[in-house]
Design an enzyme around this catalytic site. Structure first.
Site, short mmCIF file in Angstrom:
data_model
loop_
_atom_site.label_atom_id
_atom_site.label_comp_id
_atom_site.label_asym_id
_atom_site.label_seq_id
_atom_site.Cartn_x
_atom_site.Cartn_y
_atom_site.Cartn_z
N PRO A 8 0.83 -1.20 0.14
CA PRO A 8 0.05 -0.09 -0.05
C PRO A 8 0.53 1.44 -0.13
CG PRO A 8 -0.25 -1.42 2.04
CD PRO A 8 0.67 -2.00 1.14
N GLY A 59 2.75 4.70 0.79
CA GLY A 59 3.49 5.12 2.08
C GLY A 59 4.14 3.96 2.99
N THR A 60 4.29 2.88 2.64
CA THR A 60 4.90 1.86 3.62
C THR A 60 6.30 2.01 3.12
OG1 THR A 60 4.37 0.24 1.59
CG2 THR A 60 2.99 0.19 3.45
N LYS A 91 8.23 1.90 -0.06
CA LYS A 91 8.67 1.11 -1.22
C LYS A 91 10.06 2.07 -2.06
CE LYS A 91 4.73 0.67 -2.83
NZ LYS A 91 4.01 1.21 -1.90
N HIS A 149 -24.76 9.39 19.94
CA HIS A 149 -24.30 8.69 18.97
C HIS A 149 -22.89 7.97 19.30
CE1 HIS A 149 -23.74 8.05 14.41
NE2 HIS A 149 -22.46 8.24 14.70
N GLU A 150 -22.19 8.92 19.60
CA GLU A 150 -20.77 8.39 19.97
C GLU A 150 -20.89 7.38 21.16
OE1 GLU A 150 -18.59 8.53 18.16
OE2 GLU A 150 -19.48 10.14 16.77
N HIS A 210 -21.96 3.77 19.71
CA HIS A 210 -20.89 3.35 19.22
C HIS A 210 -20.09 2.59 20.13
CE1 HIS A 210 -21.08 4.43 15.06
NE2 HIS A 210 -20.66 5.68 15.34
N ASP A 261 -20.91 5.97 8.79
CA ASP A 261 -21.18 4.63 9.51
C ASP A 261 -21.60 3.37 8.56
OD1 ASP A 261 -19.78 5.86 11.86
OD2 ASP A 261 -21.84 6.14 12.53
P1 ADP Z 1 5.82 4.32 -1.04
O1 ADP Z 1 6.63 4.57 -2.08
O2 ADP Z 1 5.76 3.04 -0.48
O3 ADP Z 1 4.34 4.82 -1.28
P2 ADP Z 1 7.54 6.02 0.43
O4 ADP Z 1 8.74 5.28 0.33
O5 ADP Z 1 7.37 6.83 -0.49
O6 ADP Z 1 6.30 5.23 0.25
O7 ADP Z 1 7.24 6.39 1.90
C1 ADP Z 1 7.24 8.03 2.04
C2 ADP Z 1 7.92 8.37 3.40
O8 ADP Z 1 7.73 7.74 4.61
C3 ADP Z 1 9.45 7.95 3.15
O9 ADP Z 1 10.23 8.99 2.61
C4 ADP Z 1 9.82 7.92 4.81
O10 ADP Z 1 10.11 9.11 5.35
C5 ADP Z 1 8.25 7.46 5.28
N1 ADP Z 1 8.47 6.06 5.48
C6 ADP Z 1 7.59 5.15 4.62
N2 ADP Z 1 7.85 3.91 5.16
C7 ADP Z 1 8.86 3.98 6.10
C8 ADP Z 1 9.77 2.93 6.66
N3 ADP Z 1 9.44 1.73 6.55
N4 ADP Z 1 10.53 3.26 7.50
C9 ADP Z 1 10.90 4.57 7.69
N5 ADP Z 1 10.30 5.42 7.17
C10 ADP Z 1 9.28 5.18 6.16
ZN ZN Z 2 -20.81 7.17 13.91
#
Ligand code: ADP
Ligand code: ZN
Ligand code: MG
Length: 625
Positions: A214, A216-217, A219, A435-436, A439, A511
């Site tokens: 996904p 932001g992980t 890559k 409501h909250e 939940h 929800d």
């Molecule tokens: P992706 O390419 O998977 O979408 P990015 O490599 O661009 O994600 O991640 C964006 C930023 O988030 C990175 O520059 C880093 O600062 C931070 N980040 C994401 N995953 C990690 C990780 N596993 N360890 C450290 N920093 C991370």
């Molecule tokens: Zn709700």
């Protein structure tokens, strides 16, 4: 944040281009202004001209090509034009000018095309041509400078890094929480550094490594770390850079990229967001497709063309592995697929530690507590969290980032920034509180759901209030019961609204959406409905609408699916209502607490759930207020 950004090209038009264009413009204009040539001469007919010559009043006759000019004694001039074929004297004689008259006059024959007027004529003649040449040249220069000029269309825009021992900006130590993927890339780097080690055993290292996970992980980060540490040329390019306006550009860019890499081998090629070109071929409609297929084909051809001794490894990243063409994943191409999953709790803590390095943390900042809170967040979110905390600390003038800032940043990221400007009426506030509380109570009462960590009726982002539950342990498998309870928890808000004063509001829209999505997944993906059994009913459309794809089940089945989904939702709703009715006093206590304090944390929640005076706020009285 690309540090290896292209050198800024010089796009300025040189000053002399303006000068040339200016001169040409002036000359062109002057052509119109000039009118008749020969400053102040009177243009007369050839006959009048001849008569004047015969009259013997004139001093000088100037012949310049076909142009005849007569200068009188007083300095005034007349002029006329003759025919091209006959000479000036012949013409005059034919018009009755006698020998004697001609002998009395001074005759100057000037070379045609001399003098300022002639020069001007020449300049004006070539001016338009010159103009276009200059314009063309300027445009050409600009295109060449911009790096993507017409001549460079087929050249790849890959950025080259990792050579000559420049200190790497990212190293493997900066990557945390995704250990498997890291090991994989470390191995790739290892291979490029010491190929003998592998060759000795007859092993050959994969040609391609595909990082899937996904957004932001980490890559892209991982690839940059590999670039930083490999010490070999590293060509990085984004999939979308292959696809351009010009047909065929993508394929020739691929060719160019692989050629460069092979020449520089050992080398790594990194193709980020490869799904931009690597989509399954032959599906979908639209003109862009052919071009993409050409590009993809070229990638496949190039990867097949690697001999085993070519030390070039292709690393690619995508968050859409499901749309990739199967041919890409065949052994011999991207034969290794590395999942880059969102980090687990230990991983999150490690990532937080990486990003806490340059920051000032106070001793009470508990990163492992934050790691526990942040299930489901990826590395990029965690980095963002720490940054937000830093900003909050700076805003309040704190000397270090403490747990208060970290928690505030967490809520900001999960639920959006607080909306202090949103003013709710007293009646609305009460509805949100119930409501909250609904939940929270349903979630608390179910055997398998996560304990509630925090409830708030402070508006954040789109939400008027929020309830955060926290898993005690990380879950991999989820049971049918968990799903049902989760749906009940999601519907708990609406159920409380209904039980409260019998009125329902728009507040539950989100929800309901989430509950429906869960129920649909149960029926169509996980085989969790009794009626429809184990079949799955997803129609795989590769992520974009595809008109040629047929729904893979009968119309009658579609009806049944809908019925099943509705059934699940109805049962969960009834369950939520039953739970709430049974413990309405606790709901009222939670709602009362919320109205008073706006935010309830875990200890307070437990206290209110366990007992105490219940003061259900009467509907009519409150809404009248
Ligand atoms: P992706 O390419 O998977 O979408 P990015 O490599 O661009 O994600 O991640 C964006 C930023 O988030 C990175 O520059 C880093 O600062 C931070 N980040 C994401 N995953 C990690 C990780 N596993 N360890 C450290 N920093 C991370
Ligand atoms: Zn709700
Ligand atoms: Mg990326």
């Amino acid at each position: 944040m690309d540090e290896e950004a292209d050198k800024k090209p010089n796009r300025r038009i040189p000053w002399w281009a303006f000068a040339v264009i200016g001169v040409i413009a002036v000359l062109t204009l002057s052509q119109f202004v000039r009118g008749g040539s020969g400053g102040g001469a009177e243009e007369v007919s050839l006959r009048t001209f001849a008569l004047e010559v015969q009259a013997g009043q004139a001093e000088r006759l100037i012949v310049e090509g076909d142009q005849l000019t007569l200068e009188r004694a007083d300095g005034s001039k007349i002029e006329s034009r003759k025919e091209e074929s006959t000479s000036a004297l012949e013409t005059l004689q034919q018009l009755g000018v006698t020998q004697e008259a001609l002998q009395k006059i001074e005759i100057e024959i000037e070379k045609e095309g001399s003098g300022f007027g002639a020069t001007l004529a020449v300049v004006l003649g070539i001016a338009p041509i010159l103009f276009f040449v200059v314009i063309g040249f300027v445009i050409f220069r600009q295109m060449r400078n911009s790096g993507g000029g017409l001549l460079n269309i087929g050249k790849s825009k890959a950025r080259l890094t990792g050579v000559n021992g420049v200190k790497p900006s990212v190293v493997f130590d900066d990557v945390a929480g995704i250990e498997e993927a890291k090991l994989e890339l470390q191995e790739v780097v290892e291979f490029l550094k010491t190929p003998e080690k592998f060759a000795r055993l007859g092993a050959h290292v994969p040609k391609g490594v595909l990082l899937v996970g996904p957004p932001g992980t980490g890559k892209t980060l991982l690839a940059r770390a590999a670039a930083g540490e490999s010490g070999v040329p590293f060509f990085s390019i984004s999939g979308s850079e292959f696809v351009e306006l010009f047909v065929g550009a993508g394929a020739s860019r691929v060719r160019d990229l692989f050629e460069k890499a092979k020449a520089a081998s050992p080398a790594i090629i990194f193709i980020d967001e490869i799904d931009a070109v690597g989509r399954r071929r032959g599906v979908g409609l639209g003109g862009g497709n052919d071009e993409r297929e050409q590009t993809l084909n070229q990638i496949l051809v190039e990867m097949d063309g690697f001999e085993n001794e070519t030390n070039v490894i292709v690393v690619a990243a995508t968050n859409r592995a499901d749309v990739l063409d199967p041919a890409l994943l065949r052994p011999g191409r991207f034969d290794r697929t590395v999942m880059v999953d969102p980090p687990d709790v230990a991983g999150r803590e490690a990532i937080l530690r990486v990003h806490a390095r340059g920051k000032v943390l106070s001793p009470d900042a508990d990163l492992s507590a934050i790691a526990k809170l942040t299930a489901g967040l990826a590395g990029a979110d965690l980095e963002n969290l720490l940054n937000e905390a830093g900003i909050l600390a700076a805003r309040t003038g704190a000397s270090a980032i403490g747990s208060k800032e970290l928690n505030a940043a967490f809520e900001r990221i999960v639920a959006g920034p607080e909306r202090t400007s949103r003013v709710l009426s007293a009646g609305e506030r009460r509805i949100v509180a119930y409501h909250e509380a609904g939940h929270a109570l349903v979630m608390e009462s179910m055997p398998n759901t996560d304990p509630v960590h925090k409830i708030s009726i402070i508006s954040r982002g789109k939400a008027l209030g929020y309830t955060i539950s926290l898993p005690e342990t990380e879950r991999v498998l989820r049971s049918k019961e968990t799903f049902e309870e989760e749906i009940a928890g999601l519907l708990g808000g609406r159920a409380a609204e209904e039980l409260n004063c019998g009125g329902i509001t728009t507040g539950a829209a989100n929800d309901l959406e989430r509950a429906t999505a869960l129920a649909r997944a149960m029926v169509t993906q996980y085989g969790m409905s009794d009626e429809l059994g184990l079949r799955t009913f997803t129609s795989n459309t590769n992520g974009f609408p595809d008109w040629t794809q047929r729904q893979e089940y009968a119309e009658g089945t579609a009806l049944k699916i809908d019925e099943q989904i509705s059934g699940i939702l109805e049962r969960a709703y009834e369950r939520a209502k039953a739970t709430l009715t049974e413990r309405w006093d606790a709901v009222a206590r939670l709602a009362g607490g919320l109205l008073e304090q706006e935010t309830l944390e875990r200890p307070e929640i437990t206290r209110l759930l366990d007992g105490g005076a219940s003061a259900d706020i009467p509907c009519l009285e409150e809404s009248a207020a």
